[in-house]
Design a protein around this motif. Structure first.
Motif, PDB file in Angstrom:
ATOM      1  N   GLY A  65      55.604  41.322  28.359  1.00 22.09           N
ATOM      2  CA  GLY A  65      56.702  42.180  27.979  1.00 22.09           C
ATOM      3  C   GLY A  65      56.901  42.328  26.491  1.00 22.09           C
ATOM      4  O   GLY A  65      56.162  41.754  25.678  1.00 22.09           O
ATOM      5  N   TYR A  66      57.932  43.090  26.153  1.00 21.35           N
ATOM      6  CA  TYR A  66      58.289  43.421  24.775  1.00 21.35           C
ATOM      7  C   TYR A  66      59.801  43.309  24.623  1.00 21.35           C
ATOM      8  O   TYR A  66      60.550  43.860  25.440  1.00 21.35           O
ATOM      9  CB  TYR A  66      57.832  44.846  24.448  1.00 21.35           C
ATOM     10  CG  TYR A  66      58.263  45.313  23.083  1.00 21.35           C
ATOM     11  CD1 TYR A  66      57.594  44.880  21.938  1.00 21.35           C
ATOM     12  CD2 TYR A  66      59.340  46.172  22.935  1.00 21.35           C
ATOM     13  CE1 TYR A  66      57.994  45.303  20.683  1.00 21.35           C
ATOM     14  CE2 TYR A  66      59.745  46.599  21.677  1.00 21.35           C
ATOM     15  CZ  TYR A  66      59.066  46.158  20.552  1.00 21.35           C
ATOM     16  OH  TYR A  66      59.461  46.567  19.312  1.00 21.35           O
ATOM     17  N   PHE A  67      60.239  42.597  23.598  1.00 21.41           N
ATOM     18  CA  PHE A  67      61.666  42.406  23.341  1.00 21.41           C
ATOM     19  C   PHE A  67      62.191  43.537  22.461  1.00 21.41           C
ATOM     20  O   PHE A  67      61.757  43.704  21.326  1.00 21.41           O
ATOM     21  CB  PHE A  67      61.915  41.047  22.669  1.00 21.41           C
ATOM     22  CG  PHE A  67      61.820  39.906  23.637  1.00 21.41           C
ATOM     23  CD1 PHE A  67      62.963  39.311  24.136  1.00 21.41           C
ATOM     24  CD2 PHE A  67      60.587  39.457  24.076  1.00 21.41           C
ATOM     25  CE1 PHE A  67      62.881  38.278  25.060  1.00 21.41           C
ATOM     26  CE2 PHE A  67      60.492  38.420  24.989  1.00 21.41           C
ATOM     27  CZ  PHE A  67      61.644  37.832  25.482  1.00 21.41           C
ATOM     28  N   VAL A  68      63.133  44.292  23.014  1.00 19.54           N
ATOM     29  CA  VAL A  68      63.732  45.421  22.310  1.00 19.54           C
ATOM     30  C   VAL A  68      64.884  44.946  21.431  1.00 19.54           C
ATOM     31  O   VAL A  68      65.010  45.355  20.275  1.00 19.54           O
ATOM     32  CB  VAL A  68      64.230  46.489  23.315  1.00 19.54           C
ATOM     33  CG1 VAL A  68      64.932  47.636  22.605  1.00 19.54           C
ATOM     34  CG2 VAL A  68      63.073  46.991  24.165  1.00 19.54           C
ATOM     35  N   SER A  69      65.733  44.069  21.982  1.00 20.42           N
ATOM     36  CA  SER A  69      66.890  43.577  21.238  1.00 20.42           C
ATOM     37  C   SER A  69      67.334  42.230  21.795  1.00 20.42           C
ATOM     38  O   SER A  69      66.936  41.837  22.888  1.00 20.42           O
ATOM     39  CB  SER A  69      68.048  44.584  21.314  1.00 20.42           C
ATOM     40  OG  SER A  69      68.463  44.752  22.658  1.00 20.42           O
ATOM     41  N   ILE A  74      62.690  30.504  26.103  1.00 18.96           N
ATOM     42  CA  ILE A  74      61.962  30.257  27.346  1.00 18.96           C
ATOM     43  C   ILE A  74      61.391  28.850  27.271  1.00 18.96           C
ATOM     44  O   ILE A  74      60.789  28.468  26.264  1.00 18.96           O
ATOM     45  CB  ILE A  74      60.851  31.299  27.564  1.00 18.96           C
ATOM     46  CG1 ILE A  74      61.469  32.702  27.645  1.00 18.96           C
ATOM     47  CG2 ILE A  74      60.045  30.973  28.823  1.00 18.96           C
ATOM     48  CD1 ILE A  74      60.478  33.830  27.744  1.00 18.96           C
ATOM     49  N   VAL A  75      61.606  28.087  28.346  1.00 19.33           N
ATOM     50  CA  VAL A  75      61.112  26.713  28.417  1.00 19.33           C
ATOM     51  C   VAL A  75      60.249  26.593  29.668  1.00 19.33           C
ATOM     52  O   VAL A  75      60.714  26.843  30.783  1.00 19.33           O
ATOM     53  CB  VAL A  75      62.278  25.695  28.469  1.00 19.33           C
ATOM     54  CG1 VAL A  75      61.736  24.277  28.583  1.00 19.33           C
ATOM     55  CG2 VAL A  75      63.167  25.832  27.236  1.00 19.33           C
ATOM     56  N   MET A  76      58.989  26.201  29.446  1.00 17.81           N
ATOM     57  CA  MET A  76      58.062  26.002  30.553  1.00 17.81           C
ATOM     58  C   MET A  76      58.410  24.710  31.290  1.00 17.81           C
ATOM     59  O   MET A  76      59.050  23.816  30.729  1.00 17.81           O
ATOM     60  CB  MET A  76      56.618  25.929  30.033  1.00 17.81           C
ATOM     61  CG  MET A  76      56.165  27.156  29.262  1.00 17.81           C
ATOM     62  SD  MET A  76      56.242  28.693  30.202  1.00 17.81           S
ATOM     63  CE  MET A  76      55.047  28.373  31.500  1.00 17.81           C
ATOM     64  N   ASP A  77      57.986  24.602  32.536  1.00 18.94           N
ATOM     65  CA  ASP A  77      58.252  23.401  33.331  1.00 18.94           C
ATOM     66  C   ASP A  77      57.711  22.139  32.662  1.00 18.94           C
ATOM     67  O   ASP A  77      58.253  21.053  32.856  1.00 18.94           O
ATOM     68  CB  ASP A  77      57.661  23.533  34.737  1.00 18.94           C
ATOM     69  CG  ASP A  77      58.412  24.542  35.596  1.00 18.94           C
ATOM     70  OD1 ASP A  77      59.516  24.994  35.200  1.00 18.94           O
ATOM     71  OD2 ASP A  77      57.883  24.875  36.679  1.00 18.94           O
ATOM     72  N   ASP A  78      56.663  22.267  31.835  1.00 24.23           N
ATOM     73  CA  ASP A  78      56.100  21.092  31.151  1.00 24.23           C
ATOM     74  C   ASP A  78      56.810  20.774  29.833  1.00 24.23           C
ATOM     75  O   ASP A  78      56.422  19.858  29.115  1.00 24.23           O
ATOM     76  CB  ASP A  78      54.599  21.254  30.919  1.00 24.23           C
ATOM     77  CG  ASP A  78      54.249  22.342  29.897  1.00 24.23           C
ATOM     78  OD1 ASP A  78      55.162  22.952  29.286  1.00 24.23           O
ATOM     79  OD2 ASP A  78      53.045  22.596  29.708  1.00 24.23           O
ATOM     80  N   GLY A  79      57.856  21.551  29.488  1.00 23.99           N
ATOM     81  CA  GLY A  79      58.639  21.284  28.283  1.00 23.99           C
ATOM     82  C   GLY A  79      58.300  22.154  27.088  1.00 23.99           C
ATOM     83  O   GLY A  79      59.069  22.211  26.125  1.00 23.99           O
ATOM     84  N   GLU A  80      57.154  22.832  27.105  1.00 22.99           N
ATOM     85  CA  GLU A  80      56.825  23.744  26.004  1.00 22.99           C
ATOM     86  C   GLU A  80      57.901  24.821  25.921  1.00 22.99           C
ATOM     87  O   GLU A  80      58.358  25.338  26.948  1.00 22.99           O
ATOM     88  CB  GLU A  80      55.459  24.392  26.254  1.00 22.99           C
ATOM     89  CG  GLU A  80      55.061  25.371  25.168  1.00 22.99           C
ATOM     90  CD  GLU A  80      53.747  26.087  25.460  1.00 22.99           C
ATOM     91  OE1 GLU A  80      53.262  26.773  24.556  1.00 22.99           O
ATOM     92  OE2 GLU A  80      53.218  25.967  26.595  1.00 22.99           O
ATOM     93  N   SER A  81      58.332  25.186  24.706  1.00 17.92           N
ATOM     94  CA  SER A  81      59.384  26.193  24.578  1.00 17.92           C
ATOM     95  C   SER A  81      59.129  27.097  23.383  1.00 17.92           C
ATOM     96  O   SER A  81      58.400  26.742  22.459  1.00 17.92           O
ATOM     97  CB  SER A  81      60.751  25.530  24.446  1.00 17.92           C
ATOM     98  OG  SER A  81      60.868  24.850  23.220  1.00 17.92           O
ATOM     99  N   MET A  82      59.745  28.274  23.424  1.00 15.98           N
ATOM    100  CA  MET A  82      59.615  29.239  22.345  1.00 15.98           C
ATOM    101  C   MET A  82      60.805  30.188  22.402  1.00 15.98           C
ATOM    102  O   MET A  82      61.338  30.470  23.477  1.00 15.98           O
ATOM    103  CB  MET A  82      58.299  30.010  22.514  1.00 15.98           C
ATOM    104  CG  MET A  82      57.873  30.797  21.294  1.00 15.98           C
ATOM    105  SD  MET A  82      56.200  31.490  21.497  1.00 15.98           S
ATOM    106  CE  MET A  82      55.217  29.992  21.393  1.00 15.98           C
ATOM    107  N   GLU A  83      61.207  30.691  21.239  1.00 17.87           N
ATOM    108  CA  GLU A  83      62.256  31.705  21.150  1.00 17.87           C
ATOM    109  C   GLU A  83      61.619  33.052  20.855  1.00 17.87           C
ATOM    110  O   GLU A  83      60.621  33.140  20.127  1.00 17.87           O
ATOM    111  CB  GLU A  83      63.249  31.342  20.058  1.00 17.87           C
ATOM    112  CG  GLU A  83      64.066  30.116  20.383  1.00 17.87           C
ATOM    113  CD  GLU A  83      65.122  29.804  19.333  1.00 17.87           C
ATOM    114  OE1 GLU A  83      65.436  30.679  18.485  1.00 17.87           O
ATOM    115  OE2 GLU A  83      65.646  28.679  19.364  1.00 17.87           O
ATOM    116  N   PHE A  84      62.218  34.112  21.410  1.00 18.64           N
ATOM    117  CA  PHE A  84      61.731  35.470  21.242  1.00 18.64           C
ATOM    118  C   PHE A  84      62.875  36.376  20.798  1.00 18.64           C
ATOM    119  O   PHE A  84      64.027  36.142  21.156  1.00 18.64           O
ATOM    120  CB  PHE A  84      61.160  36.005  22.565  1.00 18.64           C
ATOM    121  CG  PHE A  84      59.957  35.248  23.045  1.00 18.64           C
ATOM    122  CD1 PHE A  84      58.681  35.662  22.703  1.00 18.64           C
ATOM    123  CD2 PHE A  84      60.100  34.124  23.837  1.00 18.64           C
ATOM    124  CE1 PHE A  84      57.566  34.957  23.139  1.00 18.64           C
ATOM    125  CE2 PHE A  84      58.999  33.421  24.281  1.00 18.64           C
ATOM    126  CZ  PHE A  84      57.725  33.838  23.931  1.00 18.64           C
TER     127      PHE A  84
END
Length: 120
Positions: A65-69, A74-84
């Motif tokens: 996907g693509y973030f418009v606004s 998002i946090v994966m079940d294994d703990g990896e995370s990222m902000e978008f």
């Protein structure tokens, strides 16, 4: 199949509201599969507002996907995370939770994972 097809997310083929009025998913159906625009309202969290519909412990949809606004974590079940945020492209595998950051709605266009998303 027609040589040209025109669809608009402003007049979607289907609209799926999220629990507690925390947003909606607007879908258009195309030959290659559905494309959706999700509006996630402040306070939305997958594990609270979609999990009851999905019936799984975490989101089992893959997304492209693509973030418009707005902003989302998002946090994966294994703990990896990222902000978008605005302008970011996303690919995420099944097995994650997500939530809106801040007080602005988060709008995401997704052409992979919304076909069965938030389906009652």
């Amino acid at each position: 199949m027609a040589g040209l097809v025109r669809k608009s997310l402003d007049t979607p083929d289907e609209v799926r509201p999220f629990e507690e009025g925390k947003g909606k998913l607007e879908l258009v159906s195309l030959a290659g599969g559905p494309v959706g625009r999700a509006t996630f309202e402040p306070g939305w969290k997958w594990s609270e507002h979609i999990k009851p519909l999905a019936g799984t412990e975490s989101c089992m949809a893959a997304h492209t996907g693509y973030f418009v606004s707005g902003r989302m974590k998002i946090v994966m079940d294994d703990g990896e995370s990222m902000e978008f945020g605005p302008g970011d492209f996303l690919t995420v595998a099944p097995g994650h939770d997500a939530w809106v950051l801040g007080d602005e709605p988060c709008v995401v266009i997704d052409w992979q994972g919304y076909g069965d998303y938030a389906k009652p």
